[in-house]
Each structure stands twice: as C-alpha cells, then as structure tokens.
Design a protein around this motif. Structure first.
Motif, PDB file in Angstrom:
ATOM      1  N   GLU A   5       0.880  -1.231   0.001  1.00  0.00           N
ATOM      2  CA  GLU A   5       0.001  -0.122  -0.046  1.00  0.00           C
ATOM      3  C   GLU A   5       0.808   1.279   0.008  1.00  0.00           C
ATOM      4  N   ALA A   6       2.237   1.144   0.640  1.00  0.00           N
ATOM      5  CA  ALA A   6       2.916   2.394   0.882  1.00  0.00           C
ATOM      6  C   ALA A   6       3.285   2.935  -0.815  1.00  0.00           C
ATOM      7  N   VAL A  10      -3.464   6.095  -3.391  1.00  0.00           N
ATOM      8  CA  VAL A  10      -4.761   5.906  -2.376  1.00  0.00           C
ATOM      9  C   VAL A  10      -5.689   5.187  -3.105  1.00  0.00           C
ATOM     10  N   PRO A 120     -11.871   8.850  -1.648  1.00  0.00           N
ATOM     11  CA  PRO A 120     -10.818   7.979  -1.084  1.00  0.00           C
ATOM     12  C   PRO A 120     -11.627   6.513  -0.455  1.00  0.00           C
ATOM     13  N   ARG A 154      -0.144   9.207  -1.784  1.00  0.00           N
ATOM     14  CA  ARG A 154      -0.349   8.853  -0.271  1.00  0.00           C
ATOM     15  C   ARG A 154       0.267  10.027   0.458  1.00  0.00           C
ATOM     16  N   THR A 162       6.751  13.766  -2.680  1.00  0.00           N
ATOM     17  CA  THR A 162       5.625  13.772  -3.671  1.00  0.00           C
ATOM     18  C   THR A 162       5.669  15.195  -4.794  1.00  0.00           C
ATOM     19  N   ASP A 177       3.353   4.039  -7.028  1.00  0.00           N
ATOM     20  CA  ASP A 177       3.518   5.465  -6.228  1.00  0.00           C
ATOM     21  C   ASP A 177       5.150   5.714  -6.154  1.00  0.00           C
ATOM     22  N   CYS A 477      -9.112  16.272   2.523  1.00  0.00           N
ATOM     23  CA  CYS A 477      -8.257  15.268   1.972  1.00  0.00           C
ATOM     24  C   CYS A 477      -7.353  16.039   1.254  1.00  0.00           C
TER      25      CYS A 477
END
Length: 480
Positions: A5-6, A10, A120, A154, A162, A177, A477
C-alpha cells in the motif's frame, strides 16, 4: 501500513451522492467542508446567479480573480445574493458560485437529486456519516468501464517527496507511487555530488530551521524539511567516505576514496550505481505496464518486461566480458537478445507493417539501444560533479592555509577567504547538484516508469464561513 500500500496511490471509489432536492444545498455544504469528494461537473452549465453577480463586481472594478477560488467561503444557510453583491462579499459569492456549478451537475428525479464523483475508499464511511445528518447518503458505485480513477498520492512521511514526482507528471492510477523511492534516490545522488560533512551539516541545520518555521517568509516550504534533511545526511555520509570536512582539511580520515586522488574509481562506482538504479527503474516500469495493460502489452514494451530482460541481460553480458567469465557473458547475451527481439516485435506491431514498418522498427530499435547506453553513461555526471565539488573545496582550503601563515593580516584574510569561498562554492555546488540530480531522476529514471499520465484527484473543498458543528474538526483530503 503494508509495503504494497505504501507504494501505490490511495484507493479510490466511485460514489453517488443521493439526497432529497430540498436538502441538496445542505449536503453540498457538508461535502465542500469535508474536502474529500471530487464531484462530476456539468460540461456546459449556464452561469448561476452568484456567478453573474461576481461578473458584475468585476465589471465595477472589484478584486475578483483566480484568487477567489482559494479564498471562497460557504454560508451554512442560503444567503441573500443581492446583499452579498452590495457589500462586495466576494469570498461568499465565490463559494456560492462553486456550489451552483456543482448543483447544476446533479441529476434530478422527482424529489431526489443525485451526483456522481470520486472519493478515497477509506473516507467513504466518514463522509457518508456527515451526509446522513442532512438526510442524504453516499453510495459506492462500480467504476465506469474505460475510465481510470483520479490519482491521489499518499500523504504522510513521503509527502515531502511527492512534489518531485508531480513536477514531472501525475502517475496513472494503476501505477506504482514512486514518491519515497524517488526521494531516496534523489538525496543519494545529491549526496554523491555534494559529499562533504561540513556542507551537509549546513543543509541539516537549514532543515531544522525550516521545521521550526524560520525564516518566516519561507514558512510555506516547511513541508520540505525532511527532503532538505535527507540531502544533508546523504552529503555527510558521502563526505565521510571521501574524508571531506569543508574540503580536504585533514580533520577526517578517508574511509573509501578521495575524489581528487581516485577519480577513475569514483567514475566507475557512479556508473555501476546508475546501472543499478536503471535496473530498478526497469523493474518498476514493468510492474506499471502489467498493471496498465496486462501481460500481453507489457511483454513487448521497451519500458516493460522486454526492457527488463534486455537491460539486465546486457549488464550481465558486459560484466562477464570484463571479468572474463564465459557463462554469465553467454547467459546475459541470450537474455539481452531475447528482450531486444520482444521489443522489436512490439515496435513492429505498432506500425502499418510492410517495408516501411520494418524501417521504422529498425530506427526505433536502434534508438532504444543507443539510449540504453547513453542513459547508463549519463550517471558518470555523479562522479564529475563530485570531483568539481571537491576541487572547489580544495581550492578554497589551499588558499586559506596559504594566507594563514603570513601573520595577523594573513590570518584575517584567510578567515575572510574561507567564509566567502565556502559560501560561494556551497551555493553554486548545491544548485548544480540539485539540478543534475533532478535531471537524472526525470530523464533517466522517470522516463521508464511513466508511459501514460494519470489525472490528479481534485476534491472540492470550500471552508464554511461558520462551521456547521464547531466541535468537529474537519481535515480535508490532500489533493496530492
């Protein structure tokens, strides 16, 4: 958070907002306050009453421009638009104009209104709970065929890295990502070119100052303090390996090599390091191609599985030749030829066929091979600019020690030379190392990760003029 997931954006859900028409405004106010839903908007909506009043204010010379979208506010209850116009309440009128635009995209059936959008997945229950207070509901929908969800990278620890990714482009929703791997790679390359314990410590001190909000005019860059700290730490590690502390002062032992004494070793190490990064980029690109189009298209892509076979195979064959090992040389050559054949097949499929298709395939295949070599050799700039940094620091230090032995005036001159020379070389080399690391990141690495660009997630967020529930703290968000 699991590792899988990291390194993925998202997870998004297609959602529908179902609400009684009488409560549509109240529901939209809640959605705007939450800032977690991107609502579909009408393509050709007529200007609403609030928009018309904003246009009239602009005609009368009021400050109405793009900044209105950033300073917009929403009243909990429907305001008197004529009163807002007379009092030139631009922020409230801008909020009403945005609300009207979203409401125009609603589908109405009887007494019920419905809007579609993206949210999300983790936020759906919370937003649904907020809408329930207005008599509405937030329902998950299946994703439309042929439409990719918007991408939200994320937030959290990787948020400082990012901007490094989004400056190049928005990853497709299905892609990996690359924020934190790209950030770590960037600071590592920066450190190799800016290797000096003293100079790296200054960067760390700058990161601490940003973290504390100083200077105030740079407070908006506070989010980047981990980025600056990482670059400083990487520079200190490389500087310790080089034995550099504000130049070759002799205060630190050389743990690995001195750039000015062993340039060839540094050059070879930089190219090998770059080859390793390119192999990882090929692997990540192959994962992205599989996620985007499945194994069928990924198998033949130069930035997919075919490229993943060609590049490591070429590296293995080259290593075998250098070390005079026949087995790895043959195995690597076979793997490289297989990968190149798959690339050629994929390139030919994209042409119209025939002789013209063969010629186009040959030219593009030649380009793939040449770029593979040039991209690898491009990492030699890590050693080149590392040498430049060391040479400038050495020049300043030699001048300082030369003046220091000429009496009191010489000591004063040496101090001035050291401070001024260090400041100039620090600023110049930090800029050069930063730009060169960014160039390697974008052209050599990201070009293999990105094949098509995604669409950034842009949630609708307008803060309320007065929160509907003062006891509830709403954290919108992040748009990534």
């Amino acid at each position: 958070m699991p590792w899988s997931e990291a390194v993925t954006p998202v997870r998004m859900r297609r959602v529908a907002v179902i609400v009684p028409q009488a409560a549509l405004r109240a529901a939209l106010v809640r959605i705007a306050e939450e800032g977690c839903v991107e609502l579909d908007r009408a393509e050709e909506a007529a200007p609403g009453a609030a928009t018309v009043r904003l246009q009239r204010l602009r005609g009368r010379g009021a400050t109405v421009g793009p900044e209105c979208a950033r300073t917009a506010l929403l009243a909990a209850a429907a305001p008197d638009l004529d009163l807002l116009e007379r009092e030139e309440e631009v922020a409230l009128l801008a909020g009403e104009a945005q609300l009207e635009e979203r409401a125009e995209g609603a589908v109405r059936q009887g007494e019920v209104a419905a809007l579609a959008g993206w949210c999300p997945a983790a936020e759906v229950p919370r937003v649904a709970g907020r809408l329930a207070a207005t008599g509405g509901a937030l329902l998950p929908l299946p994703s439309p065929r042929g439409t990719d969800p918007p991408t939200l990278l994320r937030p959290g620890r990787a948020a400082s890295f990012t901007p490094l990714v989004t400056t190049y482009g928005t990853p497709a929703y299905a892609d990996v990502d690359p924020s934190w791997p790209a950030g770590l790679t960037y600071v590592a390359m920066f450190g190799i070119m800016f290797g000096d314990v003293g100079h790296g410590a200054l960067l760390v001190l700058g990161a601490v100052a940003l973290r504390l909000g100083w200077p105030r005019r740079l407070a908006g860059l506070g989010l980047l303090w981990p980025f600056l700290a990482g670059a400083g730490v990487a520079s200190m590690v490389a500087g310790a390996a080089y034995g550099e502390f504000f130049g070759p002062t002799g205060l630190l032992p050389v743990l690995w090599l001195s750039p000015l004494e062993s340039p060839a070793r540094l050059l070879a190490a930089a190219v090998v390091f770059g080859a390793g990064l390119l192999a990882l980029a090929h692997a990540a690109g192959a994962v992205n191609r599989v996620r985007e189009g499945g194994w069928g298209s990924a198998l033949y892509a130069a930035s997919g599985c075919a490229g993943l076979m060609f590049y490591p195979g070429l590296a293995l064959a080259g290593t075998g030749l250098v070390l005079h090992r026949q087995a790895p040389a043959v195995a690597g050559a076979a793997l490289a030829v297989t990968g190149l054949a798959l690339v050629a097949s994929g390139l030919f499929r994209a042409t119209a066929g025939g002789g013209a298709g063969l010629a186009e395939t040959a030219v593009r295949l030649f380009d793939v091979v040449v770029r593979t070599g040039t991209n690898t050799l491009s990492f030699a700039r890590l050693a080149a600019f590392g040498l430049t940094h060391a040479a400038l620091a050495d020049l300043v230090w030699r001048g300082t020690t030369g003046l220091a032995g000429r009496g009191a005036a010489g000591v004063a001159g040496a101090a001035v030379l050291f401070v001024v020379g260090t400041t100039v070389s620090f600023g110049l080399e930090a800029l050069v190392a930063g730009v060169q690391a960014l160039r390697l990141e974008f052209y050599e690495l990201f070009s293999r990760l990105f094949d098509r660009e995604g669409r950034p997630f842009r949630p609708w967020h307008v803060p309320p003029a007065e929160p509907a529930d003062p006891a509830t703290k709403v954290i919108p968000c992040s748009p990534g």
